[in-house]
Each structure stands twice: as C-alpha cells, then as structure tokens.
Design an enzyme around this catalytic site. Structure first.
Site, PDB file in Angstrom:
ATOM      1  N   HIS A  45      46.019 -36.049  -7.613  1.00 20.82           N
ATOM      2  CA  HIS A  45      44.996 -35.931  -6.573  1.00 20.82           C
ATOM      3  C   HIS A  45      44.988 -37.129  -5.644  1.00 20.82           C
ATOM      4  O   HIS A  45      44.630 -37.034  -4.486  1.00 20.82           O
ATOM      5  CB  HIS A  45      43.631 -35.634  -7.192  1.00 20.82           C
ATOM      6  CG  HIS A  45      43.544 -34.205  -7.621  1.00 20.82           C
ATOM      7  ND1 HIS A  45      43.877 -33.808  -8.888  1.00 20.82           N
ATOM      8  CD2 HIS A  45      43.268 -33.088  -6.917  1.00 20.82           C
ATOM      9  CE1 HIS A  45      43.777 -32.492  -8.950  1.00 20.82           C
ATOM     10  NE2 HIS A  45      43.409 -32.030  -7.781  1.00 20.82           N
TER      11      HIS A  45
ATOM     12  N   ARG B 168      37.757 -28.700  -1.545  1.00 22.51           N
ATOM     13  CA  ARG B 168      37.708 -29.238  -2.913  1.00 22.51           C
ATOM     14  C   ARG B 168      36.346 -29.894  -3.127  1.00 22.51           C
ATOM     15  O   ARG B 168      36.189 -31.105  -2.991  1.00 22.51           O
ATOM     16  CB  ARG B 168      38.823 -30.271  -3.107  1.00 22.51           C
ATOM     17  CG  ARG B 168      40.233 -29.684  -3.187  1.00 22.51           C
ATOM     18  CD  ARG B 168      41.245 -30.763  -3.497  1.00 22.51           C
ATOM     19  NE  ARG B 168      42.504 -30.244  -3.984  1.00 22.51           N
ATOM     20  CZ  ARG B 168      43.577 -30.005  -3.226  1.00 22.51           C
ATOM     21  NH1 ARG B 168      43.538 -30.243  -1.935  1.00 22.51           N
ATOM     22  NH2 ARG B 168      44.689 -29.549  -3.768  1.00 22.51           N
TER      23      ARG B 168
ATOM     24  N   ARG C 258      35.632 -24.036  -3.031  1.00 18.35           N
ATOM     25  CA  ARG C 258      35.987 -23.943  -4.442  1.00 18.35           C
ATOM     26  C   ARG C 258      34.892 -24.610  -5.265  1.00 18.35           C
ATOM     27  O   ARG C 258      34.445 -25.718  -4.937  1.00 18.35           O
ATOM     28  CB  ARG C 258      37.316 -24.638  -4.699  1.00 18.35           C
ATOM     29  CG  ARG C 258      37.632 -24.634  -6.187  1.00 18.35           C
ATOM     30  CD  ARG C 258      38.983 -25.159  -6.487  1.00 18.35           C
ATOM     31  NE  ARG C 258      39.055 -26.598  -6.327  1.00 18.35           N
ATOM     32  CZ  ARG C 258      40.186 -27.283  -6.464  1.00 18.35           C
ATOM     33  NH1 ARG C 258      41.312 -26.648  -6.706  1.00 18.35           N
ATOM     34  NH2 ARG C 258      40.197 -28.585  -6.315  1.00 18.35           N
TER      35      ARG C 258
ATOM     36  N   GLU D 154      46.243 -20.453 -11.225  1.00 13.50           N
ATOM     37  CA  GLU D 154      46.899 -21.741 -11.422  1.00 13.50           C
ATOM     38  C   GLU D 154      47.248 -22.011 -12.879  1.00 13.50           C
ATOM     39  O   GLU D 154      47.717 -23.086 -13.225  1.00 13.50           O
ATOM     40  CB  GLU D 154      46.078 -22.879 -10.811  1.00 13.50           C
ATOM     41  CG  GLU D 154      44.613 -22.883 -11.149  1.00 13.50           C
ATOM     42  CD  GLU D 154      43.841 -23.969 -10.383  1.00 13.50           C
ATOM     43  OE1 GLU D 154      44.450 -24.793  -9.700  1.00 13.50           O
ATOM     44  OE2 GLU D 154      42.609 -23.970 -10.505  1.00 13.50           O
TER      45      GLU D 154
ATOM     46  N   ASN E  10      49.983 -26.446  -7.520  1.00 17.87           N
ATOM     47  CA  ASN E  10      50.048 -27.776  -8.145  1.00 17.87           C
ATOM     48  C   ASN E  10      49.833 -27.666  -9.654  1.00 17.87           C
ATOM     49  O   ASN E  10      50.576 -28.243 -10.446  1.00 17.87           O
ATOM     50  CB  ASN E  10      48.975 -28.703  -7.570  1.00 17.87           C
ATOM     51  CG  ASN E  10      49.015 -28.753  -6.069  1.00 17.87           C
ATOM     52  OD1 ASN E  10      50.051 -28.506  -5.490  1.00 17.87           O
ATOM     53  ND2 ASN E  10      47.898 -29.057  -5.441  1.00 17.87           N
ATOM     54  N   ASP E  11      48.801 -26.905 -10.014  1.00 18.84           N
ATOM     55  CA  ASP E  11      48.539 -26.729 -11.440  1.00 18.84           C
ATOM     56  C   ASP E  11      49.457 -25.701 -12.062  1.00 18.84           C
ATOM     57  O   ASP E  11      49.857 -25.839 -13.219  1.00 18.84           O
ATOM     58  CB  ASP E  11      47.070 -26.342 -11.671  1.00 18.84           C
ATOM     59  CG  ASP E  11      46.180 -27.568 -11.623  1.00 18.84           C
ATOM     60  OD1 ASP E  11      46.555 -28.582 -12.241  1.00 18.84           O
ATOM     61  OD2 ASP E  11      45.132 -27.525 -10.959  1.00 18.84           O
TER      62      ASP E  11
ATOM     63  N   ARG F 131      50.934 -33.644 -13.998  1.00 21.33           N
ATOM     64  CA  ARG F 131      51.169 -33.926 -12.575  1.00 21.33           C
ATOM     65  C   ARG F 131      50.859 -35.360 -12.183  1.00 21.33           C
ATOM     66  O   ARG F 131      51.204 -35.785 -11.083  1.00 21.33           O
ATOM     67  CB  ARG F 131      50.404 -32.926 -11.690  1.00 21.33           C
ATOM     68  CG  ARG F 131      48.916 -32.961 -11.864  1.00 21.33           C
ATOM     69  CD  ARG F 131      48.281 -31.711 -11.271  1.00 21.33           C
ATOM     70  NE  ARG F 131      47.834 -31.905  -9.904  1.00 21.33           N
ATOM     71  CZ  ARG F 131      46.946 -31.126  -9.297  1.00 21.33           C
ATOM     72  NH1 ARG F 131      46.447 -30.069  -9.911  1.00 21.33           N
ATOM     73  NH2 ARG F 131      46.564 -31.372  -8.074  1.00 21.33           N
TER      74      ARG F 131
ATOM     75  N   CYS G 107      47.366 -22.199  -1.842  1.00 24.31           N
ATOM     76  CA  CYS G 107      46.642 -23.374  -1.350  1.00 24.31           C
ATOM     77  C   CYS G 107      47.135 -24.657  -2.030  1.00 24.31           C
ATOM     78  O   CYS G 107      46.618 -25.731  -1.772  1.00 24.31           O
ATOM     79  CB  CYS G 107      45.138 -23.216  -1.530  1.00 24.31           C
ATOM     80  SG  CYS G 107      44.640 -23.146  -3.246  1.00 24.31           S
TER      81      CYS G 107
HETATM   82  C1  PEP Z   1      46.372 -26.518  -7.144  1.00 18.69           C
HETATM   83  O1  PEP Z   1      46.289 -26.705  -8.358  1.00 18.69           O
HETATM   84  O2  PEP Z   1      47.433 -26.168  -6.567  1.00 18.69           O
HETATM   85  C2  PEP Z   1      45.199 -26.715  -6.278  1.00 18.69           C
HETATM   86  C3  PEP Z   1      45.231 -26.362  -5.021  1.00 18.69           C
HETATM   87  O3  PEP Z   1      44.114 -27.316  -6.823  1.00 18.69           O
HETATM   88  P1  PEP Z   1      44.043 -28.888  -7.157  1.00 18.69           P
HETATM   89  O4  PEP Z   1      45.272 -29.524  -6.545  1.00 18.69           O
HETATM   90  O5  PEP Z   1      42.798 -29.416  -6.566  1.00 18.69           O
HETATM   91  O6  PEP Z   1      44.064 -28.888  -8.645  1.00 18.69           O
HETATM   92 MG    MG Z   2      44.342 -26.889  -9.241  1.00 23.84          MG
END
Ligand code: PEP
Ligand code: MG
Length: 582
Positions: free
Chosen positions: A197, A304, A344, A442, A465-466, A476, A513
C-alpha cells in the site's frame, strides 16, 4: 564520496533528482563509557567542536540552496540550526559530561532521549513532530563525533529546483499520506513490494519511488545527492556530472511526453474499432477527486475508505464518526459532479493496520482483514454503511465490499446493508434505496466460485493486487519474494480471463481496480481478455487511454487467446509486449 548504485523494485514511475532526506535516522545507538576526571574538559571540547562543525555544515547547506528551491527546504535547515543553538542541546550535554563523566556521544544521546520523552507528552501534533528534528540534529552531531559525517558536495550539482528525496527503512501507508501536500521529489525505502500500500500511495502521489532497496537507508547519508529512477527501480547516489546530465535530459523528455498525453483529457477512450472503454479513478481521500476529474475519469472505481480511518492513535473512540465519514463521502460525491463514486468499505488489517501500535496477527494477510474485520465489528461496519448510504442521497454512489470469499459473508454483508438502510429510514435520513452493491474478487476462492456472486451482486471489481498475492502465495509487502510477484503468471491470466468472460456471459459488469489496470504494458492484454472497465490512479489514466486509442479489439482478442494457452512465462511476457503490433 564515490558514486554508487542501488537496485530495488520500481514502484512509481519517473525520475527524481535531489538531496536525500533520511526520514527515520538510524537508531541513536552509540558506545557508552566513563571519562577519567582529568580528561573531562577534553571530552567537553570534543562535543563543542562537533556542534560547531554541524553549525558549519548547516550554513554550507543553506548557502548552496538553489534560489528556486521549495521554501520548506530552507525552513528545515533553519529549524535544525535553531535546535542546535538551544541550550538544551548546546549546553545540557556538556553538563552531563562534567557531572556524570559520560563520554560525549552518551551524554548527547541521554539528553536527546530525555527531550524526546518530553516531546511525546506534548498534545500539539505540530510540536510533537519537532521530536524528529531534534533526533536528526542529534544524529548529525553524532556522525561528526564518530567520524562518519558525510562530506557535503562542494559544488551544487543542481541548477534548478532542489527536491528532497525521502529515504527510509520503511514508510507506512498512513505516513505516506502525510506527504500528499508536501513537495518531495522521490521516495526510497529498504523494504516493501511493488504493490504494497505504501507503493500504491507513492504512485497516487505520482512521485518517483523505488522500494525493496535492502539497506539504502544505512548506505545513503543525509543530504547525499541521489537520482531515483522509478521506472527501473534504481537509485544512484552521488552521481557523476555526466550521469546527472543524462538523467536530467530523460526527466525533461518524460515531462514533455506527459504534457502531450495530458491533452487527451477530453478525448473519449474509444478503441480503433469503435468500442468505448470506461476509465475510472482510484482514490484514497475525497480531495483526490479533483485530480480524477482533471485526468478525465468518468467516475471513481475505488475509494479506499480505510485511509480515513488510519493513523489515528487509540481505538474505537478515535474512529471517524458517522458524520465525519458522511462529510468525506459526500465531498467525494459532490466533487465528482454526477459521476459515479464507488466506495469500498473498510479494508483494514494486513499492511493497513488501524493503529500502527496495534498488535498484528500472526499472518495478517490471512487474518481478520477487510470484510472479515467488518463482520467481527458490526457497529463499525454499520456506522460506515450508514455514512455511505447518506452520501448516496447527493449523487450516484456504489458500495464495494472487499475480500469476500464465502456465501455467508456475502449474505451477512447484504443483511447489514439492509439493516443500515432501516436505521436511516427510522431516523428519517435520505439515501438511494437502490444503491448498487459490488464485490471485490481478490481471493482465488471467489474467482473460482463466481456463481456465488452473480445472483447476489450488482457488479464485480477485480482486486488483482490481492488476487496475485493469494494465488501465488506471495506476501505483497515482502521484498524478499517480490521477484515472484508476477501478474503474467499463467494462473493469474487464467483467473482474470475467467472472471472477465464469466461477467460478460452472465451480464454482470466487471472492472479491474488493482494495479494491473493502470499498467500500460498490460492494457492491451486486458482489452484482449474482454475488459471494458479499468480503474487506476488518476495519473496513469492518460497513458492507459493512449494505449486504448491505438488498440484494435478484434486483433487483440485473437492474440490474447493464444497467450492464454501458453504456460512458459518468458514466452508470455514476450507475446504480451508485442500485443497488437504484429
Ligand atoms: C487489490 O487488491 O487489487 C485492490 C485494489 O485492493 P487493495 O490494493 O487496496 O488491497
Ligand atoms: Mg485488495
């Protein structure tokens, strides 16, 4: 000092050139010993001389400031000079040497610890922050005492704006947010991954950044000249003039390209064969909506909301109240002027703890995170749902639930949304009764069990991402496994294409996203998979749009199908880089 280069993970594009500013100096960890009586005055002089040397260093820094450097750079030097002259630093440690016979370093650290403790007690956050300045001043004096002082470049290598490059062992996402309104040139951290993040916030600030640099914060000294190449993940410390020139040229070229892309703002994102693609923005705070509109986003695809909750010390009592949240969400809705805002619900946990002092779970990424946390804390969840619902009376709002992976979670979340609506009805407060509710896909289990979502949800948004983190079992935020974090892994491509094609078949809108949506190297691949809705940082929007304008979906569809049958990662990467060009 000789020039050297460090290699890490690129996280935010562009080039920054500036002086290093160590965010959290190395621990004030020094030798402790007692000075014999007859050497006390010599020890006192040693400390006095070190303080005088630091005064000179600060003076040199000040003299070498380019005329157009940001005001805070000068102010920062002034504050340090003032601290250094204060009797608390300039005299008390001398008394400690005389009375307690401590060596100079120990005496200084004792006093700095004492002052730091006093600063911790101060209520005023501005004054409390001065603790870091005191520690940095102490660090400077210690460096001179221990003979490790960095020699400042005699010649000011920068002809134009002097930016500061923040160098730290780590920067929390919440700390990163503090830099939103500060003009730092770049970021370098020892730890962190591509899609931590912290990295995401650096990208949203559009500041060149490189993470996973291992020991950059120990190797780079305060005020060293550094180049951060955010595209390559390379940091060059104390660069020779010729390298500096090359990077300046590249920096100028990048600026020109960006300016050109900026002109696409009003151009609709339509492929060569006439399909319109929806480009949405990811934001952390309501104020980011201005940049989203500015970049030409047709809405917010991911707000977020947890960033409103983070960095507040204490616990429940310190959470933003329903009204405070409502104001923040309403602000976003108002700023977007009729464009949809996808909010979200709280995605707290893992690398986004509510409070940094909070004890983390054994394996936070697999623990009580996001919807799991919200269902475990129904009052917090209901309060947020009411605030979001109330904002929906002011413009189109969509609710997005993170980390769903069980039908029971989906059902419970939906029940709580209805409960929140009921509470608002009872209180006579307005909201959109038909507010669309979507799920983030995710977790691999969610991607593989889409029918669970299709009947119950209005839309899906893929959090790549997740999804990558959980599918490949790669934390990550862990730089030691960052090289394995590969969006082009065949398993990821399979899941993504499965989600997108299922969405099209079942008539449920699917957006992406995660960071993949803003990566221009992947735009054609996602288009080829059938994706029609992308959500990304506003800064990435023009270059993604440029890719779309130059894409032909028929060709991309065919070529992508071939890639999806490939299992060799090198061949996949090669084909993705050539998509649409053959
Ligand atoms: C993701 O996981 O791709 C996402 C958009 O949420 P975050 O990056 O805030 O976990
Ligand atoms: Mg996520």
């Amino acid at each position: 000092m000789a020039s050297f280069t460090l290699h890490g993970i690129p996280v935010s594009r562009g080039i920054a050139i500036g002086r290093a500013h160590l965010l959290k100096p190395a621990a004030l960890d020094v030798k402790h010993y007692l000075i014999p009586e007859d050497q006390v005055e010599a020890e006192v002089s040693r400390l006095q001389n070190a303080i005088a040397t630091v005064h000179k260093e600060l003076q040199t820094l000040w003299n070498e400031l380019p005329k157009d450097s940001p005001a805070e750079v000068g102010a920062f030097i002034d504050v340090h000079a003032l601290i250094l002259s204060d009797p608390m630093i300039a005299e008390v440690p001398l008394d400690i040497i005389r009375t307690r016979h401590y060596n100079a370093e120990w005496a200084l650290v004792t006093q700095i610890d004492e002052l730091s403790a006093q600063f911790d007690e101060i209520g005023d956050p501005y004054l409390r922050e001065r603790k870091a300045d005191i520690q940095q001043v102490g660090e400077r004096v210690l460096k001179v005492l221990t003979g490790t002082a960095a020699t400042l470049p005699k010649q000011d290598a920068d002809g134009s704006a002097a930016h500061m490059v923040l160098v730290a062992h780590d920067i929390s996402p919440a700390d990163m947010l503090q830099f939103k309104d500060r003009s730092f040139g770049g970021f370098v951290t020892d730890v962190g991954g591509q899609n931590s993040h912290t990295a995401i916030v650096a990208r949203s600030l559009d500041i060149p950044a490189a993470v996973g640099m291992y020991n950059a914060s120990a190797l780079i000294a305060q005020d060293d000249w550094v180049i951060v190449d955010g595209d390559a993940g390379v940091v060059i410390v104390d660069p020779p003039q010729v390298v500096l020139e090359q990077y300046r040229e590249r920096q100028a070229r990048l600026m020109r390209e960006r300016k050109k892309l900026g002109k696409l703002k009003k151009t609709p994102a339509i492929t060569k064969d006439g399909t319109e693609i929806t480009l949405l923005a990811n934001i952390e705070l309501p104020e980011d909506c201005t940049a989203a509109v500015e970049a030409g986003a047709s809405g917010i695809g991911l707000f977020r909301s947890e960033f409103l909750f983070m960095g507040r010390t204490g616990y429940v009592g310190k959470l933003p109240s329903e009204d405070e949240q409502f104001e923040a969400y309403r602000k976003a809705v108002t700023l977007m002027k009729g464009r949809p805002v996808t909010i979200r619900t709280l995605d707290i946990g893992a690398d986004k703890p509510l409070d940094t002092a909070e004890q983390t779970a054994l394996n936070p990424a697999l623990g009580l995170r996001a919807i799991r946390y919200c269902l475990a804390e129904p009052q917090i969840f209901l309060m947020q749902l009411r605030a979001i619902l109330r904002a929906s009376a002011y413009g189109p709002v969509r609710l997005l639930i993170p980390m769903l992976s069980h039908t029971s979670e989906i059902d419970q979340a939906l029940v709580m949304i209805e409960q929140a609506k009921g509470q608002l009805r009872d209180a006579g407060k307005k909201f959109d009764p038909l507010i669309p509710v979507g799920a983030m896909i995710e977790v691999p289990a969610a991607a593989l069990a889409l029918p669970m979502f299709i009947k119950r949800m209005d839309f899906l948004s893929v959090g790549t991402n997740d999804l990558i983190q959980y599918t490949l079992a790669i934390d990550r935020v862990d730089h030691e496994v960052a090289h394995l974090y590969n969006p082009l892994h065949p398993a990821i491509l399979y899941l993504l294409s499965h989600i997108i094609s299922t969405g099209a078949r079942e008539n449920i809108p699917v957006a992406v996203c995660g960071e993949m949506a803003g990566d221009t190297k992947l735009t054609r691949l996602l288009l080829g998979m059938g994706l029609r809705e992308f959500s990304m940082h506003p800064t990435q929007l023009p270059s993604v749009k440029n890719e779309i304008l130059n894409s032909d979906l028929t060709i991309l569809g065919m070529q992508t199908r071939k890639i999806l049958r490939t299992m060799d990662p090198v061949a996949i990467a090669e084909s993705v880089s050539q998509l649409g060009t053959l």
